[in-house]
Design an enzyme around this catalytic site. Sequence first.
Site, PDB file in Angstrom:
ATOM      1  N   ASP A  40      26.117 -36.421 -17.577  1.00  0.00           N
ATOM      2  CA  ASP A  40      26.286 -37.861 -17.799  1.00  0.00           C
ATOM      3  C   ASP A  40      25.612 -38.293 -19.105  1.00  0.00           C
ATOM      4  O   ASP A  40      25.889 -39.380 -19.616  1.00  0.00           O
ATOM      5  CB  ASP A  40      25.668 -38.659 -16.638  1.00  0.00           C
ATOM      6  CG  ASP A  40      26.721 -39.219 -15.696  1.00  0.00           C
ATOM      7  OD1 ASP A  40      27.875 -39.349 -16.127  1.00  0.00           O
ATOM      8  OD2 ASP A  40      26.367 -39.527 -14.543  1.00  0.00           O
TER       9      ASP A  40
ATOM     10  N   GLN B 113      26.199 -40.054  -8.762  1.00  0.00           N
ATOM     11  CA  GLN B 113      26.958 -41.291  -8.960  1.00  0.00           C
ATOM     12  C   GLN B 113      26.041 -42.508  -8.808  1.00  0.00           C
ATOM     13  O   GLN B 113      25.338 -42.630  -7.811  1.00  0.00           O
ATOM     14  CB  GLN B 113      28.116 -41.336  -7.941  1.00  0.00           C
ATOM     15  CG  GLN B 113      29.052 -42.501  -8.116  1.00  0.00           C
ATOM     16  CD  GLN B 113      29.806 -42.487  -9.445  1.00  0.00           C
ATOM     17  OE1 GLN B 113      30.305 -41.447  -9.881  1.00  0.00           O
ATOM     18  NE2 GLN B 113      29.869 -43.626 -10.103  1.00  0.00           N
TER      19      GLN B 113
ATOM     20  N   LYS C  59      36.910 -38.225 -10.509  1.00  0.00           N
ATOM     21  CA  LYS C  59      36.224 -37.118 -11.196  1.00  0.00           C
ATOM     22  C   LYS C  59      36.652 -35.784 -10.595  1.00  0.00           C
ATOM     23  O   LYS C  59      36.891 -34.812 -11.302  1.00  0.00           O
ATOM     24  CB  LYS C  59      34.698 -37.306 -11.102  1.00  0.00           C
ATOM     25  CG  LYS C  59      34.223 -38.438 -11.996  1.00  0.00           C
ATOM     26  CD  LYS C  59      32.795 -38.875 -11.745  1.00  0.00           C
ATOM     27  CE  LYS C  59      32.533 -40.133 -12.583  1.00  0.00           C
ATOM     28  NZ  LYS C  59      31.230 -40.740 -12.342  1.00  0.00           N
TER      29      LYS C  59
END
Length: 281
Positions: A119, A96, A52
């Site tokens: 997300d 995460q 990322k």
Amino acid sequence: MAQIIDGKKISTELKLELKDKVAKYKKEGIEITLAVIQVGNDKASSVYVGNKKKACEFIGIRSLAYELDENTTQEELLSLIKELNQREDVNGILVQLPLPKHIDEDMVIETIDAKKDVDGFHPMSVGALSIGKKGFISCTPYGIIELLKRSNIEIDGKECVVVGRSNIVGKPMSMLLLRENATVTTAHSHTKDLKEVCKRADILVVAIGKPKFINSEYVKEGAVVIDVGIHRNEDNKLCGDVDYDDVYPHVSAITPVPGGVGPMTIAMLMKNCVNAVEIQK
Ligand code: NDP
């Protein structure tokens, strides 16, 4: 010959487009910043976080990395998220997953400001998707729509079957296909006669989490098959939820593993970061 949907190529095209858009924003004095929080040092998570970061660098998005100790308390994590929620220079916040067991993931997801939820996991984002409002969309299913569109595969009016109903893949996938005017069936572990259900599909999306589960007996001749699964087989090679070699002769298009859905997920995260500018206006 079936079309092999090239996720690597399509994700690269998309990232180049996003790079241009980010450069234009920079000229207008807008810098996009993504904060990425990792708790503990799970190997797979570190690889994802590293990828990322690399994608951010490529596109020109500033990334802030927060690497927290495995023993970080829930309160400490929530307080960092609240601080990032307040910061005007932060456009996106990503925690995460998975998190260590002592931390409540739902609580963490719900603490992220929905306007920074790149997300697309926040209940507000999911709600916005289900009622057709502007908001962040879960990256993997969002990427699948992009793959289909950029491969010139018509979704409108098609019979689509999604196998799997997880909050991050199956459910948003079904909602997105519905938004594209498909007729959608969501199958799961309680579905009776899964083979027959799958055989109805013009577009079959498989997100089960079981290596090579779907073989040619589940696939209609000429169907499009999208394989979300990622596994390592006995030879340590990557494979999907679909038995690719068995299914390939029967389809009109298919995503390989690796190189299909996988590369799109991070590209769509980058798209969500760019979309954040509009969403936050
Ligand atoms: P989950 O384990 O959360 O969900 C699996 C779903 O499959 C559940 O809804 C389950 O049904 C259903 N299922 C399991 N067994 C069967 C069966 N025998 N018949 C029918 N349905 C079944 O997985 P995820 O959605 O998170 O992920 C799915 C796969 O995609 C995994 O391999 C994962 O690694 C991969 N993945 C890949 C990504 C990428 O970027 N390429 C991103 C995210 C995931 P029920 O709800 O009834 O239990």
